[in-house]
Enzyme design. Structure first.
Site, PDB file in Angstrom:
ATOM      1  N   HIS A  23      -2.729 -11.892  10.499  1.00 29.80           N
ATOM      2  CA  HIS A  23      -2.294 -10.508  10.306  1.00 29.80           C
ATOM      3  C   HIS A  23      -2.169  -9.844  11.679  1.00 29.80           C
ATOM      4  CE1 HIS A  23      -1.704  -6.541   8.909  1.00 29.80           C
ATOM      5  NE2 HIS A  23      -2.884  -6.097   9.277  1.00 29.80           N
ATOM      6  N   GLU A  42       0.840  -1.197   0.000  1.00 24.03           N
ATOM      7  CA  GLU A  42       0.000   0.000   0.000  1.00 24.03           C
ATOM      8  C   GLU A  42       0.875   1.246   0.000  1.00 24.03           C
ATOM      9  OE1 GLU A  42       0.364   2.163   3.148  1.00 24.03           O
ATOM     10  OE2 GLU A  42      -1.662   1.616   3.810  1.00 24.03           O
ATOM     11  N   CYS A  57      -3.406  -4.502   3.621  1.00 26.05           N
ATOM     12  CA  CYS A  57      -2.379  -5.394   4.171  1.00 26.05           C
ATOM     13  C   CYS A  57      -2.436  -6.812   3.627  1.00 26.05           C
ATOM     14  CB  CYS A  57      -2.461  -5.412   5.690  1.00 26.05           C
ATOM     15  SG  CYS A  57      -2.252  -3.781   6.419  1.00 26.05           S
TER      16      CYS A  57
END
Ligand code: ZN
Lengths: 122, 343
Positions: free
Chosen positions: B233, B80, B112
């Site tokens: 994550h 990103e 992400c």
């Protein structure tokens, strides 16, 4: 500026130098002609070792201090390169390794130039 | 058998402590550290960006196997923080690795989770026999507005995976759960992302990860007991532990991958660096669950089984050893490193 950088991308992005098969010398930046063997020389492109040690260095104080070092690679090739570290970290004989970093950019809307620098072996 | 043939990571050497950021903004550092479970985060050098980090991670991955870089038929870079809005990161990576000119490539962006999307694409292309090896990379130098809550976690790092046949870890199955959920975004020409605060929790992170993990396990017949390790994550240290508990995983399955406390949230690389830390120690036949999360929103779940090939695979230096080497900087240097001081 863009074409002249673009032509050298291959040699800047990685340590691609030249080797004279006749006398065994290595050159970086690459040379088309071996200055010692002249027309008898036999030049080939080679990937140079990634590690080396600092033979000598200087710190250029512009807006921010920039460390420039003479580095001897593991095969004896001597090259001049920027060391990406704080000036207080650098020492003669220090082991260094090549990395891929930003060289700079022409402006906020310009090209970003990338290439090889060295960092201390942490 | 298709899966991960090699992997590499890169985390910049510089760190800033949460205490130092909190000092500048006059906030309670203990409350923040307890709330996030983060103690320090990685900071890129002035001459580092998502591209240079991608190259370093990819070079480690390629150097660990004896392949000619020209055998790499595809490169997908998820981030990103691609340095250019228009101009691919992936072509710079390809040139630096010396893969030649015949490869499929594009930059990916999905907050992400763009790195795990890159893995899925490479996996499919190897399976379709379009390519021999594909390189999937997650890399970020995450930006946060000074003073914003994100500033305590937004960090920098990258991970690269060489996907192909005869792997050290087989990708047994993959499954995704995706919806239109605006929990975090950045508009064109805006320097910093915006987020929905608490909205980033239940409807975003937890809903997508739980559904992706459950979907994978139901469709392919796994339970939490089938996995030696679970990697999620890591926007902070609390979310992955909570989602692990919701899915029936214990601390012994998640601790090896939880690097967020010492490097911060490396965005596209977050779950992937966690996976690399697990691959550093995993033994043949052990199974790993990997679930990414990308705002906007989606989760990619993978069942990964380690093979005998890992025994002879060079795994040094290990991720946890690499991140233990660091140089602390203060907030002023942090601003300089991040290009926030305009002269
Ligand atoms: Zn010669």
């Amino acid at each position: 500026m863009i074409p002249s950088f673009w032509r050298k991308i291959k040699y800047r992005y990685d340590l691609i130098g030249t080797h004279c098969k006749k006398c065994g010398r290595y050159y970086y930046p690459p040379r088309n002609l071996c200055p010692r063997c002249r027309r008898k020389g036999e030049i080939e492109e080679v990937k140079l070792p990634e590690k080396g040690k600092v033979l000598s260095y200087t710190v250029v104080y512009e807006r921010c201090p920039v460390v420039i070092a003479l580095i001897e690679l593991e095969n004896g090739t001597k090259i001049l390169s920027q060391l990406s570290c704080k000036p207080e970290e650098v020492k003669d004989g220090m082991e260094v390794v090549r990395v891929f970093r930003k060289y700079g950019e022409t402006s906020d809307d310009g090209i970003i130039y990338y290439g090889t620098k060295f960092v201390p072996c942490y | 058998m298709i899966g991960i043939c090699s992997y590499g990571t890169y985390v910049p050497i510089y760190r800033i402590k949460i205490d130092e950021i909190a000092r500048v903004w006059g906030e309670d550092c203990d409350a923040i550290k307890n709330g996030l479970g983060i103690y320090e985060k990685s900071v890129p050098d002035e001459d580092e960006d998502a591209t240079t980090i991608a190259v370093e991670a990819a070079r480690e991955a390629v150097s660990r196997v004896k392949i000619d870089p020209k055998e790499i038929g595809a490169i997908f870079v998820g981030s990103e923080s691609h340095p250019y809005a228009v101009k691919p990161t992936s072509t710079i990576v390809g040139e630096a690795l010396g893969v030649g000119n015949n490869y499929f490539t594009a930059d990916l962006e999905f907050a992400c989770k763009a790195g795990t999307a890159a893995m899925q694409i490479c996996y499919a292309m190897v399976k379709a026999e379009m390519i021999k090896f594909g390189l999937a990379i997650g890399t970020d130098t995450a930006q946060a507005k000074p003073g914003d809550a994100l500033e305590y976690s937004a960090a920098a790092g990258g991970a690269a995976f060489l996907i192909g046949k005869d792997p050290i870890a087989e990708i047994e199955a993959t499954y995704s759960y995706t919806s239109d959920t605006p929990d975090f975004w950045r508009r064109e020409l805006q320097p910093y992302p915006s987020h929905g605060g608490r909205f980033t929790g239940e409807p975003a992170y937890f809903r997508h990860i739980v559904n992706a993990a459950k979907g994978l396990m139901e469709k392919f017949g796994y339970s939490s007991k089938d996995f030696k390790y679970a990697v999620f994550h890591q926007p902070n240290a609390k979310f992955p532990l909570k989602v692990a508990k919701m899915l029936g995983f214990g601390g012994e399955q998640t601790s090896q991958s939880l690097l967020v406390s010492v490097i911060g949230n490396t965005y596209s690389a977050s779950s992937l660096i966690g996976l690399c830390a697990v691959l550093d120690v995993a033994e043949p036949d052990e199974r790993i669950l990997l679930v990414s999360f990308g705002s906007g929103a989606g989760s990619d779940a993978f069942s990964i089984r380690v093979t005998d090939r890992i025994i002879d695979f060079p795994r040094e230096p290990k991720v946890w050893d690499k991140v233990s080497k660091k140089i602390y900087i203060d907030y002023a240097l942090y601003l300089k490193h991040r290009g926030k001081i305009r002269i």
